[in-house]
Every structure is written in structure tokens, then in C-alpha cells.
Scaffold this motif. Sequence first.
Motif, PDB file in Angstrom:
ATOM      1  N   THR A 208      40.597  77.962  22.685  1.00 16.12           N
ATOM      2  CA  THR A 208      40.616  77.080  23.818  1.00 16.12           C
ATOM      3  C   THR A 208      39.213  76.415  23.921  1.00 16.12           C
ATOM      4  OG1 THR A 208      41.869  78.509  24.855  1.00 16.12           O
ATOM      5  CG2 THR A 208      41.011  76.856  26.238  1.00 16.12           C
ATOM      6  N   ALA A 209      37.897  76.970  23.810  1.00 18.79           N
ATOM      7  CA  ALA A 209      36.649  76.302  24.108  1.00 18.79           C
ATOM      8  C   ALA A 209      36.589  75.071  23.039  1.00 18.79           C
ATOM      9  CB  ALA A 209      35.819  77.432  23.827  1.00 18.79           C
ATOM     10  N   ALA A 210      37.002  75.444  21.648  1.00 18.33           N
ATOM     11  CA  ALA A 210      36.973  74.291  20.712  1.00 18.33           C
ATOM     12  C   ALA A 210      37.824  73.268  21.087  1.00 18.33           C
ATOM     13  CB  ALA A 210      37.610  74.913  19.511  1.00 18.33           C
ATOM     14  N   ALA A 211      39.050  73.449  21.590  1.00 14.05           N
ATOM     15  CA  ALA A 211      39.896  72.302  22.097  1.00 14.05           C
ATOM     16  C   ALA A 211      39.321  71.516  23.242  1.00 14.05           C
ATOM     17  CB  ALA A 211      41.220  72.976  22.266  1.00 14.05           C
ATOM     18  N   VAL A 212      38.541  72.119  24.027  1.00 14.46           N
ATOM     19  CA  VAL A 212      37.915  71.485  25.085  1.00 14.46           C
ATOM     20  C   VAL A 212      36.736  70.756  24.770  1.00 14.46           C
ATOM     21  CG1 VAL A 212      36.761  71.883  27.355  1.00 14.46           C
ATOM     22  CG2 VAL A 212      38.846  73.229  26.871  1.00 14.46           C
ATOM     23  N   VAL A 213      35.932  71.230  23.881  1.00 12.75           N
ATOM     24  CA  VAL A 213      34.775  70.527  23.454  1.00 12.75           C
ATOM     25  C   VAL A 213      35.153  69.333  22.570  1.00 12.75           C
ATOM     26  CG1 VAL A 213      32.900  70.748  21.663  1.00 12.75           C
ATOM     27  CG2 VAL A 213      33.395  72.450  23.215  1.00 12.75           C
ATOM     28  N   GLY A 214      36.438  69.668  21.729  1.00 13.32           N
ATOM     29  CA  GLY A 214      36.944  68.488  21.050  1.00 13.32           C
ATOM     30  C   GLY A 214      37.368  67.279  21.905  1.00 13.32           C
ATOM     31  N   ARG A 215      37.875  67.373  23.050  1.00 14.40           N
ATOM     32  CA  ARG A 215      38.078  66.419  24.133  1.00 14.40           C
ATOM     33  C   ARG A 215      36.835  65.789  24.495  1.00 14.40           C
ATOM     34  NH1 ARG A 215      43.057  65.425  26.590  1.00 14.40           N
ATOM     35  NH2 ARG A 215      44.597  65.627  24.842  1.00 14.40           N
ATOM     36  N   TRP A 216      35.877  66.575  24.646  1.00 12.31           N
ATOM     37  CA  TRP A 216      34.375  65.928  25.094  1.00 12.31           C
ATOM     38  C   TRP A 216      33.837  64.953  24.187  1.00 12.31           C
ATOM     39  CZ3 TRP A 216      31.752  71.173  26.911  1.00 12.31           C
ATOM     40  CH2 TRP A 216      32.217  71.804  28.183  1.00 12.31           C
ATOM     41  N   THR A 217      34.075  65.403  22.757  1.00  9.66           N
ATOM     42  CA  THR A 217      33.530  64.528  21.659  1.00  9.66           C
ATOM     43  C   THR A 217      34.539  63.688  21.174  1.00  9.66           C
ATOM     44  OG1 THR A 217      34.433  66.221  20.212  1.00  9.66           O
ATOM     45  CG2 THR A 217      32.062  66.493  21.047  1.00  9.66           C
ATOM     46  N   GLY A 218      35.775  63.528  22.054  1.00  6.07           N
ATOM     47  CA  GLY A 218      36.645  62.432  21.756  1.00  6.07           C
ATOM     48  C   GLY A 218      37.877  62.727  20.672  1.00  6.07           C
ATOM     49  N   HIS A 219      37.784  64.100  20.254  1.00  4.86           N
ATOM     50  CA  HIS A 219      38.946  64.529  19.416  1.00  4.86           C
ATOM     51  C   HIS A 219      40.151  65.171  20.194  1.00  4.86           C
ATOM     52  CE1 HIS A 219      35.065  64.359  17.171  1.00  4.86           C
ATOM     53  NE2 HIS A 219      35.714  64.227  16.057  1.00  4.86           N
ATOM     54  N   THR A 220      41.523  65.136  19.568  1.00  4.86           N
ATOM     55  CA  THR A 220      42.395  65.888  19.908  1.00  4.86           C
ATOM     56  C   THR A 220      42.909  66.619  18.990  1.00  4.86           C
ATOM     57  OG1 THR A 220      43.006  63.674  21.079  1.00  4.86           O
ATOM     58  CG2 THR A 220      44.860  65.237  20.630  1.00  4.86           C
ATOM     59  N   TRP A 221      42.371  68.170  19.518  1.00  8.93           N
ATOM     60  CA  TRP A 221      42.652  69.253  18.867  1.00  8.93           C
ATOM     61  C   TRP A 221      43.946  70.294  19.716  1.00  8.93           C
ATOM     62  CZ3 TRP A 221      37.112  70.220  17.782  1.00  8.93           C
ATOM     63  CH2 TRP A 221      36.622  69.488  16.788  1.00  8.93           C
ATOM     64  N   ASP A 222      45.014  69.720  20.172  1.00 12.59           N
ATOM     65  CA  ASP A 222      46.021  70.331  20.863  1.00 12.59           C
ATOM     66  C   ASP A 222      46.556  71.458  20.225  1.00 12.59           C
ATOM     67  OD1 ASP A 222      45.303  68.152  22.464  1.00 12.59           O
ATOM     68  OD2 ASP A 222      47.375  67.364  22.815  1.00 12.59           O
ATOM     69  N   VAL A 223      46.724  71.482  18.773  1.00 14.39           N
ATOM     70  CA  VAL A 223      47.271  72.591  18.317  1.00 14.39           C
ATOM     71  C   VAL A 223      46.786  73.742  18.557  1.00 14.39           C
ATOM     72  CG1 VAL A 223      46.056  72.276  15.903  1.00 14.39           C
ATOM     73  CG2 VAL A 223      48.085  73.570  16.150  1.00 14.39           C
ATOM     74  N   LEU A 224      45.154  74.074  18.877  1.00 19.14           N
ATOM     75  CA  LEU A 224      44.583  74.868  19.056  1.00 19.14           C
ATOM     76  C   LEU A 224      44.955  75.640  20.588  1.00 19.14           C
ATOM     77  CD1 LEU A 224      40.672  73.857  18.243  1.00 19.14           C
ATOM     78  CD2 LEU A 224      42.515  75.198  16.975  1.00 19.14           C
TER      79      LEU A 224
END
Length: 412
Positions: A208-224
Motif C-alpha cells: 500500500t505504501a509503495a502504491a501511495v508513493v507511486g502516486r506522489w511521484t506520478g506513477h500508477t501502481w494500482d495492482v499493488l
Amino acid sequence: MNGDLSFVDGDLPFYVSGGLVLLACLLKLPVLIRARGRDWLLSSICSLLFLGAGVQFTTAQSTIVLVNRGTGVPNIAAPLDYMLLVAFSGASIVLVLNWRGGTGTAQARHLSRITIAAYGTVVVLIAVLFALGDAPVEQRTRFDLYYATTPFIREMILLYLTAHAVASLSVGHLCRRWSREVHGTLRTGLRVLAAAYLMHFVGYDAMTAAAVVGRWTGHTWDVLITIARTVIAPSAILGATGFVLPLIGRSTAVRYWQLAPLARTVRPVQGAPGPEPPPLPWWKPSVHLRLTRRQTYISDRILACRDHFDPRIRDEAHRLALADNATGDEAEAIAEAALIVVAVECHSAGDGQGLTARRAANGDDRTVASSDLVDIARALRSRIVKEARIRTRNERRRTLHGAPTLRHQPPI
């Protein structure tokens, strides 16, 4: 309408796991009522299981829709779920601290107060941050990602993830370290708990933290987030199993069953009062009475053959057990099991005079009392105890076979 019903199948794991966790709590409820609050450990575990079931139920999409629409506040189910999760996390730390250290120790009380204050503050902050933030669009499964960059909601998400991750690592570490010092169902339960909390951390917090940090950096990691949701149910079932296993080991019926090998071992001892209680019928389990009778039966027979105790047997078995990497308690139980086994063999053979004389000469008058009878019964499976029994039997056979040879020597 179809959109409302499409998520029902996806909710099944959460309701099933929540139901199993709640069932584990309810199964102990009669004992908890009889204890009238005197069994702190049982009360704490039941509270923890109840909170864990609440987390499972509030994570299901059906519950999220029901809570949001019932209150008229979009996404109110999210902070509710987070507060329950944080409360569960804090309760986990408090339980393990007191479970290991004892509720009466100053250090356990001090650490418990700090934990309760810290996690209580986090629960309050989650409610405050949600009230300060703006989350008007309902998100049933992607709340963390959708509002990952929203002021105040962002901090709320980061706060609950941090609190849960700290608890998962702390409890997992404590359980793993403690499991090295104990045995039986407690050791098994602690290892299962360590695995459950590690799964919490790696599968839910980190993903969950990786997915949230991904949003902060402009990435979409919804699968996480999808992966994280699939971990919630099995980790909850593992956690409930880990907490319940030690309770099962403490139960009267299980203790009665665990003492059966020791009761069979001392059965050949004659001169002790009372026969072995009959087998426990499943349809009428007078467990407390049967357990008392079995413990008395075993103790009486141990006392009846204690003139055959040889301190050298105990000391040798203790030394071998420690050399075999047994803990101090395990080595003591193995030593006393070996002492009893050899004494029963000698008593059955009517060969106690030599041992009695050696025991009196050594001034050793110890009785088997330092280890629990269940620990001694468990130690009967030890290789050291089995070898002590075999050596005693072989020595007895050699003595019996040697005597006729002396009496029937051919004439000179």
C-alpha cells in the motif's frame, strides 16, 4: 442495481475470515464469563479477536457502502476502518508485551502505557485529519490511491500505514524471539503469529505504501493495492489461529489428553491408591474431574516409586539435553522424565535396594516437582528418555539371564 451487487463475491473472503475470527472469540466467551474478568490474558485476546473481526467486516465493500450511505458522509467508512486497524495494532503490541513479561511487571506496565497513549493519539488524529480533509467522491477499494495527494487525507493515510507497519514489525519480532524460549502450543502459536504479522507488513503495509508513493511521484501502481487487499483475509485467519493455539494448549480437555502418555508410563507402579480413570467419553466430558483424577493418579505413582530415583540418571539426562540444544526448562523436563522412566522400570522389577542405598549415600531427597506434568509427559518423546529406558531394560535382562548361569555351572 447490478453495479451494487457486482462486489458481493469479492466480499466473501472478508466476511468469512471475519466470521472465523469472531467465532474464535465467541468460543472463548463462556470461559471468559466464568472467569469474571480475572483472566486478563483471555480477556485481552478476546478483545483483540473482536477488533480483528471488526477490521475484516469494515474492509468489505458491502459494509463500506452501508456505512457511507447510512451516515450520509462519503468515505466515512475509510477512517473507521483505519481507526479499527490502528486500535488492533496497538492492542497487539500491548498483549504481547504483557503476555511475555507478565501483567504485574513494571516494565510491561510502562511500555503498555506508552503504547496505549501513542496508538490512542493516532486514532484521534485519524478522525481529526479526515474531518479537516475533503473526500467527496466515494472510493470503495482505491481510497488510498485516489486521495494520496489530497491535503490532510494524505497525512491520514501516511499516519495509519506507519502505525500499522510499526506494530506489524514489533509484534512479529517479539513473537519470533519469544518462540525460541518456549515450547508446545505456545511456541507454535507464536511462530504462526510471527508469520501473520510479517504477512501484514510485507503484503499490506509495504504494498500500500509503495502504491501511495507511486502516486506522489506520478506513477500508477494500482495492482499493488489489489495485492494488498488479497493479503488481509489470510493474514487475519493466521493471526487468530496464532492467538487461539496457546489457549487451546491451556484448556482442561487438552491437558487431560496430553497427560495420557505419562499415565501409561506410571501404570506398572504398584502400591499406589486408585485406578486410572476410564477413557474420557466424548458425549459426557467431565473434564475437570477427570483431569484432577488423572493428575492425582500420576502423582501418587511417582511418589510410590521415588525410592528408586537415581540422581545420576537425572544429571546425565540433563547434561545430554543441554548438549542437544534444549532450553533450560526442556532439559529439566527431560531429566525428570528420564528419572521417572528408570524408577518405574526398577520398581516393576522389584530392584530398588541398590538405588535406594546410592540415593541415601548421595543425600539426594529431591522430588519431581519443578516441571509441569504436561512438560514431563511431552519429554517422554525425547530420544534421551527413550535411550535411558532401553538401557535400564537391557541391564535388567542381563541380570536375569546371568543368574541361572551361576546356579547351573557344571560340576568340576
